[in-house]
Design an enzyme around this catalytic site. Structure first.
Site, PDB file in Angstrom:
ATOM      1  CG  ASN A 177      43.693  59.486 -18.269  1.00  0.00           C
ATOM      2  OD1 ASN A 177      43.874  58.345 -18.694  1.00  0.00           O
ATOM      3  ND2 ASN A 177      43.251  60.476 -19.022  1.00  0.00           N
TER       4      ASN A 177
ATOM      5  CE  LYS B 186      46.086  61.861 -20.742  1.00  0.00           C
ATOM      6  NZ  LYS B 186      46.250  63.167 -21.347  1.00  0.00           N
TER       7      LYS B 186
ATOM      8  CG  HIS C 180      40.390  62.301 -21.855  1.00  0.00           C
ATOM      9  ND1 HIS C 180      41.186  62.811 -22.846  1.00  0.00           N
ATOM     10  CD2 HIS C 180      41.013  62.578 -20.677  1.00  0.00           C
ATOM     11  CE1 HIS C 180      42.250  63.374 -22.286  1.00  0.00           C
ATOM     12  NE2 HIS C 180      42.166  63.254 -20.977  1.00  0.00           N
TER      13      HIS C 180
ATOM     14  CD  GLU D 167      44.532  62.632 -24.429  1.00  0.00           C
ATOM     15  OE1 GLU D 167      44.489  61.471 -23.986  1.00  0.00           O
ATOM     16  OE2 GLU D 167      45.229  63.523 -23.921  1.00  0.00           O
TER      17      GLU D 167
ATOM     18  CD  GLU E  89      41.078  66.143 -17.953  1.00  0.00           C
ATOM     19  OE1 GLU E  89      42.004  65.862 -17.187  1.00  0.00           O
ATOM     20  OE2 GLU E  89      40.820  65.488 -18.974  1.00  0.00           O
TER      21      GLU E  89
ATOM     22  N   GLY F 233      48.495  67.994 -21.224  1.00  0.00           N
ATOM     23  CA  GLY F 233      49.764  67.526 -21.779  1.00  0.00           C
ATOM     24  C   GLY F 233      50.673  68.629 -22.306  1.00  0.00           C
TER      25      GLY F 233
ATOM     26  CB  SER G 226      49.675  70.971 -17.243  1.00  0.00           C
ATOM     27  OG  SER G 226      49.802  70.721 -18.634  1.00  0.00           O
TER      28      SER G 226
HETATM   29  P1  PGA Z   1      47.968  65.846 -18.246  1.00  0.00           P
HETATM   30  O1  PGA Z   1      46.627  65.088 -18.713  1.00  0.00           O
HETATM   31  O2  PGA Z   1      47.995  65.790 -16.745  1.00  0.00           O
HETATM   32  O3  PGA Z   1      49.080  65.065 -18.871  1.00  0.00           O
HETATM   33  O4  PGA Z   1      47.882  67.242 -18.754  1.00  0.00           O
HETATM   34  C1  PGA Z   1      45.433  65.218 -17.995  1.00  0.00           C
HETATM   35  C2  PGA Z   1      44.344  64.401 -18.648  1.00  0.00           C
HETATM   36  O5  PGA Z   1      44.307  64.324 -19.885  1.00  0.00           O
HETATM   37  O6  PGA Z   1      43.493  63.814 -17.959  1.00  0.00           O
END
Ligand code: PGA
Length: 246
Positions: free
Chosen positions: A7, A9, A93, A95, A164, A170, A209
């Site tokens: 992903n 983003k 997601h 976000e 998640e 993140g 992460s």
């Molecule tokens: P990250 O994000 O690996 O940067 O923690 C995962 C995601 O949001 O799908």
């Protein structure tokens, strides 16, 4: 087959996408026993689709709208994504839920539209740190799944789910593989309850992460049927290491 998804983003221009994919394809082999998916931003999908055509690497989008066309300024529909070669879409997601106020109702409509269009959705669920500390992890995850799949319970086999935990995204602090396994098992139970006759084709991925250094720790567990990788997927070498790590 396990699914390892990137992903990106809101990262990478078209030319950066081209560079990445050319490098990445050289770093991964034939990928016979695992499915690998790249989800670039909308603007890169066309070029990514061309470069990934006739390769084992699949293409997906990070979001979609549920109507096919019409007066929906700024939105992108599933037929548009399909024409670009997308076979997956990330839906719900955290976000999108948090920053763009996406409700469970909207997420449900998007999943219905994906099923109608024949694009496989990856439904994201996960608790916030307050939920975990209050002992509400299972309740939150179950509610998100039940609302997202409301009315389409019979079609769970056509959906993948990414667990998640919001606090792990993140932050550099992943869930422990043991904590993830516990929630993955719980999600499987919820799915069994929703769709008793199903063949259990829903894969439950872990995200939050994931890095080259910890990917194999997650993939050691059969309950973890794939990974959704954000930050560590932005570098082709780092993502290839994750893909090749188990
Ligand atoms: P990250 O994000 O690996 O940067 O923690 C995962 C995601 O949001 O799908």
């Amino acid at each position: 087959m396990r699914l390892i998804a990137a992903n990106w983003k809101m990262n990478k221009t078209v030319s950066e996408t081209e560079d990445y994919i050319k490098k990445f394809l050289k770093l991964v082999g034939k990928l016979e026993d695992r499915e690998v998916l790249l989800c670039p931003p909308f603007t890169s999908l066309y070029v990514a689709g061309k470069l990934l055509k006739d390769t084992p690497v699949k293409l997906g989008a990070q979001n979609c709208f549920y109507e096919k066309s019409g007066a929906f300024t700024g939105e992108v529909s599933l037929p548009m994504l399909k024409e670009l070669g997308c076979s997956y879409v990330i839906v719900g997601h955290s976000e999108r839920r948090r920053i763009f106020c996406e409700s469970d109702e909207v997420i449900n409509k998007k999943l219905v539209a994906c099923l109608e269009e024949g694009i496989r959705p990856i439904l994201c669920v996960g608790e916030r740190i307050e939920d975990r500390e209050a002992g509400m992890t299972f309740k939150v995850v179950e509610t998100q799944i039940r609302l997202a799949l409301s009315g389409i319970e019979k079609y769970t086999d056509s959906v993948d789910i990414a667990y998640e935990p919001v606090w792990a995204i993140g932050t550099g602090v992943p869930a422990t593989p043991e904590d993830a396994v516990e929630v993955h098992r719980f999600i499987k139970e919820v799915l069994k309850d929703l769709n008793p006759g199903s063949e259990g084709r829903t894969r439950v991925l872990y995200g939050g992460s994931v890095k080259p250094e910890n990917a194999s720790e997650f993939m050691k567990h059969e309950e973890i049927e794939g990974l959704l990788v954000g930050g560590a997927s932005l570098d082709p070498e780092s993502f290839a290491k994750i893909v090749n790590s188990f």
